[in-house]
Every structure is written in structure tokens, then in C-alpha cells.
Design a protein around this motif. Structure first.
Motif, PDB file in Angstrom:
ATOM      1  N   VAL A   1       0.823  -1.211   0.000  1.00 14.71           N
ATOM      2  CA  VAL A   1       0.000   0.000   0.000  1.00 14.71           C
ATOM      3  C   VAL A   1       0.862   1.267   0.000  1.00 14.71           C
ATOM      4  CG1 VAL A   1      -1.999  -1.055   1.090  1.00 14.71           C
ATOM      5  CG2 VAL A   1      -0.245  -0.030   2.504  1.00 14.71           C
ATOM      6  N   HIS A   2       2.123   1.126   0.380  1.00 18.94           N
ATOM      7  CA  HIS A   2       2.981   2.318   0.427  1.00 18.94           C
ATOM      8  C   HIS A   2       3.562   2.650  -0.943  1.00 18.94           C
ATOM      9  CE1 HIS A   2       2.712   2.397   4.754  1.00 18.94           C
ATOM     10  NE2 HIS A   2       2.944   1.109   4.748  1.00 18.94           N
ATOM     11  N   GLY A   3       3.782   1.649  -1.767  1.00 17.69           N
ATOM     12  CA  GLY A   3       4.342   1.929  -3.081  1.00 17.69           C
ATOM     13  C   GLY A   3       3.785   0.971  -4.101  1.00 17.69           C
ATOM     14  N   PRO A   4       2.451   1.058  -4.351  1.00 17.29           N
ATOM     15  CA  PRO A   4       1.858   0.089  -5.284  1.00 17.29           C
ATOM     16  C   PRO A   4       2.428   0.259  -6.683  1.00 17.29           C
ATOM     17  CG  PRO A   4       0.296   1.849  -4.798  1.00 17.29           C
ATOM     18  CD  PRO A   4       1.482   2.087  -3.918  1.00 17.29           C
ATOM     19  N   SER A   5       2.846  -0.819  -7.299  1.00 20.42           N
ATOM     20  CA  SER A   5       3.440  -0.683  -8.629  1.00 20.42           C
ATOM     21  C   SER A   5       2.747  -1.555  -9.657  1.00 20.42           C
ATOM     22  CB  SER A   5       4.931  -1.035  -8.563  1.00 20.42           C
ATOM     23  OG  SER A   5       5.093  -2.304  -7.994  1.00 20.42           O
ATOM     24  N   LEU A   6       1.779  -2.366  -9.219  1.00 18.36           N
ATOM     25  CA  LEU A   6       1.120  -3.284 -10.151  1.00 18.36           C
ATOM     26  C   LEU A   6       0.464  -2.566 -11.342  1.00 18.36           C
ATOM     27  CD1 LEU A   6      -0.937  -6.391  -9.257  1.00 18.36           C
ATOM     28  CD2 LEU A   6      -1.967  -4.642 -10.665  1.00 18.36           C
ATOM     29  N   PRO A   7      -0.240  -1.440 -11.146  1.00 17.70           N
ATOM     30  CA  PRO A   7      -0.851  -0.802 -12.321  1.00 17.70           C
ATOM     31  C   PRO A   7       0.190  -0.464 -13.376  1.00 17.70           C
ATOM     32  CG  PRO A   7      -1.702   0.169 -10.289  1.00 17.70           C
ATOM     33  CD  PRO A   7      -0.570  -0.735  -9.894  1.00 17.70           C
ATOM     34  N   ILE A   8       1.394  -0.087 -12.954  1.00 10.28           N
ATOM     35  CA  ILE A   8       2.438   0.262 -13.931  1.00 10.28           C
ATOM     36  C   ILE A   8       3.018  -1.003 -14.554  1.00 10.28           C
ATOM     37  CG2 ILE A   8       4.728   1.325 -14.224  1.00 10.28           C
ATOM     38  CD1 ILE A   8       3.872   3.225 -11.899  1.00 10.28           C
ATOM     39  N   VAL A   9       3.473  -1.941 -13.723  1.00  7.63           N
ATOM     40  CA  VAL A   9       4.176  -3.099 -14.302  1.00  7.63           C
ATOM     41  C   VAL A   9       3.255  -3.994 -15.127  1.00  7.63           C
ATOM     42  CG1 VAL A   9       6.040  -3.156 -12.602  1.00  7.63           C
ATOM     43  CG2 VAL A   9       4.014  -4.530 -12.204  1.00  7.63           C
ATOM     44  N   MET A  10       1.947  -3.977 -14.820  1.00  4.71           N
ATOM     45  CA  MET A  10       1.018  -4.777 -15.621  1.00  4.71           C
ATOM     46  C   MET A  10       0.332  -3.936 -16.697  1.00  4.71           C
ATOM     47  SD  MET A  10       1.209  -7.944 -14.592  1.00  4.71           S
ATOM     48  CE  MET A  10      -0.295  -8.866 -14.921  1.00  4.71           C
ATOM     49  N   GLY A  11       0.613  -2.629 -16.721  1.00  4.99           N
ATOM     50  CA  GLY A  11       0.053  -1.763 -17.761  1.00  4.99           C
ATOM     51  C   GLY A  11      -1.457  -1.630 -17.676  1.00  4.99           C
ATOM     52  N   ILE A  12      -1.949  -1.340 -16.457  1.00  3.62           N
ATOM     53  CA  ILE A  12      -3.404  -1.271 -16.267  1.00  3.62           C
ATOM     54  C   ILE A  12      -3.863   0.174 -16.108  1.00  3.62           C
ATOM     55  CG2 ILE A  12      -5.303  -1.932 -14.741  1.00  3.62           C
ATOM     56  CD1 ILE A  12      -3.754  -4.492 -14.128  1.00  3.62           C
ATOM     57  N   GLN A  13      -4.721   0.592 -17.004  1.00  6.54           N
ATOM     58  CA  GLN A  13      -5.312   1.921 -16.876  1.00  6.54           C
ATOM     59  C   GLN A  13      -6.739   1.844 -16.330  1.00  6.54           C
ATOM     60  OE1 GLN A  13      -3.775   2.451 -20.578  1.00  6.54           O
ATOM     61  NE2 GLN A  13      -1.961   2.840 -19.331  1.00  6.54           N
ATOM     62  N   ASP A  14      -7.379   0.700 -16.558  1.00  9.08           N
ATOM     63  CA  ASP A  14      -8.769   0.552 -16.105  1.00  9.08           C
ATOM     64  C   ASP A  14      -8.827   0.491 -14.587  1.00  9.08           C
ATOM     65  OD1 ASP A  14      -9.316   0.276 -18.749  1.00  9.08           O
ATOM     66  OD2 ASP A  14      -9.211  -1.918 -18.709  1.00  9.08           O
ATOM     67  N   ARG A  15     -10.022   0.646 -14.073  1.00 12.75           N
ATOM     68  CA  ARG A  15     -10.251   0.510 -12.647  1.00 12.75           C
ATOM     69  C   ARG A  15     -11.194  -0.665 -12.420  1.00 12.75           C
ATOM     70  NH1 ARG A  15      -6.314   2.112 -12.510  1.00 12.75           N
ATOM     71  NH2 ARG A  15      -5.423   4.066 -11.842  1.00 12.75           N
ATOM     72  N   PRO A  16     -11.173  -1.248 -11.239  1.00 20.06           N
ATOM     73  CA  PRO A  16     -12.074  -2.381 -10.997  1.00 20.06           C
ATOM     74  C   PRO A  16     -13.530  -1.940 -11.150  1.00 20.06           C
ATOM     75  CG  PRO A  16     -10.492  -2.094  -9.202  1.00 20.06           C
ATOM     76  CD  PRO A  16     -10.352  -0.901 -10.081  1.00 20.06           C
ATOM     77  N   THR A  17     -14.353  -2.832 -11.647  1.00 20.64           N
ATOM     78  CA  THR A  17     -15.769  -2.489 -11.803  1.00 20.64           C
ATOM     79  C   THR A  17     -16.546  -3.046 -10.616  1.00 20.64           C
ATOM     80  OG1 THR A  17     -15.959  -4.476 -13.161  1.00 20.64           O
ATOM     81  CG2 THR A  17     -15.764  -2.373 -14.322  1.00 20.64           C
ATOM     82  N   ALA A  18     -17.655  -2.354 -10.282  1.00 15.24           N
ATOM     83  CA  ALA A  18     -18.458  -2.752  -9.125  1.00 15.24           C
ATOM     84  C   ALA A  18     -19.112  -4.105  -9.387  1.00 15.24           C
ATOM     85  CB  ALA A  18     -19.518  -1.696  -8.854  1.00 15.24           C
ATOM     86  N   ALA A  19     -19.243  -4.870  -8.318  1.00 19.39           N
ATOM     87  CA  ALA A  19     -19.848  -6.193  -8.465  1.00 19.39           C
ATOM     88  C   ALA A  19     -21.050  -6.332  -7.535  1.00 19.39           C
ATOM     89  CB  ALA A  19     -18.804  -7.276  -8.172  1.00 19.39           C
ATOM     90  N   GLY A  20     -21.600  -5.201  -7.121  1.00 18.19           N
ATOM     91  CA  GLY A  20     -22.751  -5.240  -6.217  1.00 18.19           C
ATOM     92  C   GLY A  20     -22.315  -5.064  -4.786  1.00 18.19           C
ATOM     93  N   GLY A  21     -23.015  -4.212  -4.051  1.00 21.81           N
ATOM     94  CA  GLY A  21     -22.644  -3.927  -2.660  1.00 21.81           C
ATOM     95  C   GLY A  21     -21.250  -3.316  -2.620  1.00 21.81           C
ATOM     96  N   LYS A  22     -20.452  -3.788  -1.683  1.00 21.04           N
ATOM     97  CA  LYS A  22     -19.083  -3.257  -1.579  1.00 21.04           C
ATOM     98  C   LYS A  22     -18.137  -3.988  -2.527  1.00 21.04           C
ATOM     99  CE  LYS A  22     -18.462  -4.145   2.693  1.00 21.04           C
ATOM    100  NZ  LYS A  22     -17.650  -4.495   3.817  1.00 21.04           N
ATOM    101  N   ARG A  23     -18.644  -5.011  -3.194  1.00 20.73           N
ATOM    102  CA  ARG A  23     -17.724  -5.910  -3.903  1.00 20.73           C
ATOM    103  C   ARG A  23     -17.300  -5.361  -5.261  1.00 20.73           C
ATOM    104  NH1 ARG A  23     -18.446 -11.938  -3.492  1.00 20.73           N
ATOM    105  NH2 ARG A  23     -16.290 -11.721  -2.847  1.00 20.73           N
ATOM    106  N   PHE A  24     -16.149  -5.821  -5.727  1.00 16.54           N
ATOM    107  CA  PHE A  24     -15.646  -5.349  -7.019  1.00 16.54           C
ATOM    108  C   PHE A  24     -14.929  -6.484  -7.740  1.00 16.54           C
ATOM    109  CE2 PHE A  24     -12.789  -4.201  -3.542  1.00 16.54           C
ATOM    110  CZ  PHE A  24     -11.622  -4.843  -3.909  1.00 16.54           C
ATOM    111  N   HIS A  25     -14.861  -6.327  -9.070  1.00 16.45           N
ATOM    112  CA  HIS A  25     -14.162  -7.313  -9.893  1.00 16.45           C
ATOM    113  C   HIS A  25     -12.705  -6.900 -10.040  1.00 16.45           C
ATOM    114  CE1 HIS A  25     -17.797  -9.353 -11.180  1.00 16.45           C
ATOM    115  NE2 HIS A  25     -18.348  -8.172 -11.405  1.00 16.45           N
ATOM    116  N   PRO A  26     -11.786  -7.853 -10.074  1.00 13.40           N
ATOM    117  CA  PRO A  26     -10.407  -7.486 -10.402  1.00 13.40           C
ATOM    118  C   PRO A  26     -10.306  -7.090 -11.871  1.00 13.40           C
ATOM    119  CG  PRO A  26     -10.625  -9.875 -10.244  1.00 13.40           C
ATOM    120  CD  PRO A  26     -11.970  -9.297  -9.900  1.00 13.40           C
ATOM    121  N   VAL A  27      -9.179  -6.497 -12.250  1.00 16.59           N
ATOM    122  CA  VAL A  27      -8.956  -6.124 -13.653  1.00 16.59           C
ATOM    123  C   VAL A  27      -8.073  -7.206 -14.271  1.00 16.59           C
ATOM    124  CG1 VAL A  27      -8.019  -4.382 -15.214  1.00 16.59           C
ATOM    125  CG2 VAL A  27      -9.007  -3.682 -13.019  1.00 16.59           C
ATOM    126  N   THR A  28      -8.534  -7.772 -15.389  1.00 15.75           N
ATOM    127  CA  THR A  28      -7.744  -8.845 -16.001  1.00 15.75           C
ATOM    128  C   THR A  28      -6.808  -8.274 -17.061  1.00 15.75           C
ATOM    129  OG1 THR A  28      -9.482 -10.451 -15.601  1.00 15.75           O
ATOM    130  CG2 THR A  28      -7.849 -11.044 -17.254  1.00 15.75           C
TER     131      THR A  28
END
Ligand SMILES: Nc1ncnc2c1ncn2[C@@H]1O[C@H](COP(=O)(O)OP(=O)(O)OP(=O)(O)O)[C@@H](O)[C@H]1O
Ligand SMILES: [Mg+2]
Length: 361
Positions: free
Chosen positions: A143-170
């Protein structure tokens, strides 16, 4: 440890790492029995914790003294008999509820120090598992230095899955979740322990991972709250320790070993990153950061050396561009090394049989 005498203490630990505890295949350092070392005036004062409050066996004292003799040090032993010292972190309670019932194996990628390539190894390993047909997730627990969005090249954000839940980004066939998805410019830079614990719990519980063969977890460096929370909340199947040839401070690794042992998570082995550079002109291997530091460390700790990953400028370039080298150049030396690492680990994670098509269906 006495930091002023770091070199001395380290040599003592290294020497004691050759002393076996009777009846065990491992040495007293790996077993976590050596709680502290101070070196001063030709004497090593070693604090030893003995199981069940036993007295220090004479034979063990003799072996320890013998191990220290070549260093020119006399031995003083302080046997710690009672409960662990108050400074020791609390023992992890048993997980009460399985937050990941549909995940077959959870693999933590950890390191004693930052910047050794943990996120690089975690992301490439996850992609290699996916490429081999395993249903794979990747959790960025840093949580202090998240790097996954960069190293995996992810621009999208997780989508809601109902209630508090969310889908991961593939991405690259891997289901990904990172704190980076939820941070913005107003987020606090310093997260406190309980907040970190809550966040990771939320990642695990509220994310709709679906059935996975393996969830790879990129742990923050060190031995703090995030690691303990994870171990408390999920059954970590195992952990790998990433190191570089020069960052082989045995005592840091010993701390890491002790932490995983405390939460009863098996350490599957050591990954040495940035091991060598293969000259593109002459094909010779150059050992820029020293040779085989990770191998020696693995030997001292009684752990297998799982892989030696070369330095390849493409790893950094492609990593920055969001294309792990396993995906962008699978036939490269490093691409093949990561694929071999995944194949080496699969049997220990008990999901060795790849699924035929559609790994992330
Ligand atoms: N084998 C390698 N060859 C070339 N560059 C590498 C290699 N491994 C990692 N790097 C680069 O080194 C840098 C640090 O790697 P990485 O971010 O994976 O380390 P880390 O241990 O996760 O760091 P942190 O502690 O900050 O989370 C990155 O720029 C990465 O691309
Ligand atoms: Mg990282």
C-alpha cells in the motif's frame, strides 16, 4: 543485534548458521534459536532461545564455540528460557474464516529489502503461471508503493460487483488488484498499521476473484503488519524470498525467515534477481553485483535456490511500459528463467496440472 558491530554480528550469524541443533536437519540460526548477537572485545555474546525452556546442552555450546573459534571470538551464551521477549511481534491467531475459499494456492513474494525486484518477480511469475494455463490472480499488497498498475500496464479501474464488492482487472490473463487502483492525489502517503490491515482484508474479502489456481501476492518489503495480516487471514501456501547478489545481509533474511516461521508459512526458496548480465556482443556473463550471493544465502538458510534472473534492460523498459518480459519476450533469457521458476514452483503449490484452454475463464 548491535548495529555498531554489524559486520561482526553478521559473521557470527554466518558461522552459527553451520551449527545444527541435535535431531534437526537445520541449523540453529534457521531454526530461529539465535535471538541476538553482540560482538565486543573479542567476545561474541549470543542470546539463544531453547525449546521448552531447556538448559543449553554442553555439546551445543561446544559446537558454537568451535564455529566461532576461526573468527577469533570467545563465546558467551545467554540462554533465553522463558516467554519470548516483549519486543517480539504477537503470534498470529488461527484464521477464523477462509476469505479465499475458491483459491487453491496463495504464494507470497517477499523480500527483506526494497528495490530488489519483488514486483518484477511477482508480476512475471503471475504472467508465467497464466501462460502455462493456470488461473492466476495478482494482489499488490504494497500500500505504500503500489506498482502493479504500472508493471502490468493497467489503466482501467475495478468495476463494481454489487454492494461493496468489485471485480479485479484482467490483464495478460491475470486477475489483478492493487491499492494503486484506489489511491488518488488526496490519499495519505503514510498508512498506519491498522489501516493497512483493513485494506488488505478488504482486497481479499470484497474482491470477486472467482476460482483461481494460484494467487500471487506482492508483499511490501520487510516484516510488518501487511505480512502478518495476510498470514492471519488466508492460508498462505508458501513464500519465496527475492534477493540480489549483493543484498545478502544474512540477518535481514533471518528476520524474514523468523517471521514466516512464526506464522507457520513454509518458505519455498530464494529467487536471486539481477544475477548476471549476458553481454550481447560476446555472450559472456558478467557479474556486476557479485557472484552467487543469493546461492550462498540460500545454502546458509537451508533453502533451495529457485532461480537466478539475469539483468536485462528490457525487464525495466518493458516493466515501465506495462509489459512483463514473460509476455513481451518469452524467449529471452529472463523470460525463460521466469517460466522455469513458475514450473519449479507449481508442484509445491499443488496445482501442477495446467488447464487446457481459457486459463482465466
Ligand atoms: N532483472 C532485472 N533486470 C533489469 N531491471 C530490473 C530487473 N529486476 C528489476 N528491475 C528493475 O529494477 C527496478 C526495481 O524493481 P521492482 O520495482 O520490481 O523492485 P521491488 O523490490 O518491488 O521494489 P519496492 O521495494 O520499491 O517495491 C524496476 O525499475 C525494475 O524494472
Ligand atoms: Mg515493489
Amino acid at each position: 543485534m548491535n548495529d555498531d558491530k554489524a559486520v561482526g554480528a553478521e559473521s557470527v550469524l554466518e558461522a552459527l548458521g553451520r551449527v545444527k541443533y541435535a535431531g534437526f536437519p537445520r541449523d540453529i540460526v534457521t531454526l530461529g534459536m539465535v535471538e541476538g548477537v553482540d560482538v565486543a572485545a573479542g567476545r561474541a555474546r549470543v542470546r539463544v532461545r531453547l525449546p521448552g525452556g531447556r538448559a543449553l546442552p554442553d555439546a551445543l555450546r561446544g559446537q558454537m564455540a568451535e564455529a566461532l573459534a576461526p573468527l577469533g571470538l570467545a563465546l558467551d551464551v545467554e540462554a533465553v528460557q522463558a516467554t519470548p521477549p516483549p519486543a517480539a511481534p504477537p503470534r498470529a491467531p488461527e484464521p477464523t474464516e477462509d476469505l479465499l475459499p475458491d483459491v487453491k494456492a496463495v504464494l507470497a513474494v517477499s523480500s527483506a529489502k526494497g528495490g530488489v525486484g519483488k514486483s518484477t518477480v511477482a508480476s512475471n511469475l503471475a504472467c508465467a503461471f497464466a501462460a502455462a494455463g493456470h488461473r492466476t490472480g495478482l494482489l499488490d499488497a504494497d500500500v505504500h508503493g503500489p506498482s502493479l498498475p504500472i508493471v502490468m500496464g493497467i489503466q482501467d479501474r475495478p468495476t463494481a460487483a454489487g454492494g461493496k464488492r468489485f471485480h479485479p482487472v484482467t490483464r495478460h490473463g491475470v486477475r489483478c488488484i492493487s491499492m494503486g487502483f484506489f489511491l488518488d492525489d488526496t490519499s495519505p502517503v503514510i498508512w498506519r498499521g491498522p489501516l493497512v490491515a483493513g485494506l488488505i482484508q478488504q482486497f481479499l474479502g470484497d474482491c470477486v476473484w472467482g476460482p483461481l489456481d494460484v494467487l500471487v501476492v506482492d508483499l511490501p518489503p520487510g516484516t510488518g503488519d501487511a505480512q502478518l495480516t495476510l498470514a492471519q487471514r488466508v492460508r498462505l501456501t508458501g513464500a519465496v524470498l527475492v534477493t540480489t547478489p549483493q543484498q545478502v545481509a544474512l540477518r535481514d533474511v533471518v528476520r524474514g525467515l523468523a517471521m514466516f516461521r512464526q506464522v507457520e508459512v513454509p518458505i519455498l526458496g530464494v529467487v536471486e534477481n539481477m544475477s548476471f548480465f549476458r553481454c550481447p556482443e560476446c555472450g559472456e556473463d558478467e557479474y556486476l553485483f557479485g557472484r552467487d550471493g543469493g546461492r550462498r544465502l540460500a545454502e546458509q538458510a537451508g533453502l533451495p535456490l529457485l532461480a537466478q534472473i539475469p539483468i536485462e534492460p528490457a525487464i525495466r523498459e518493458q516493466g515501465d511500459a506495462g509489459e512483463p518480459i514473460v509476455c513481451s519476450a518469452p524467449a529471452s533469457e529472463a523470460g525463460r528463467a521466469f517460466a522455469r521458476l513458475a514450473a519449479t514452483l507449481a508442484p509445491s503449490l499443488c496445482f501442477a496440472e495446467p488447464r487446457a484452454a481459457s486459463p482465466n475463464a
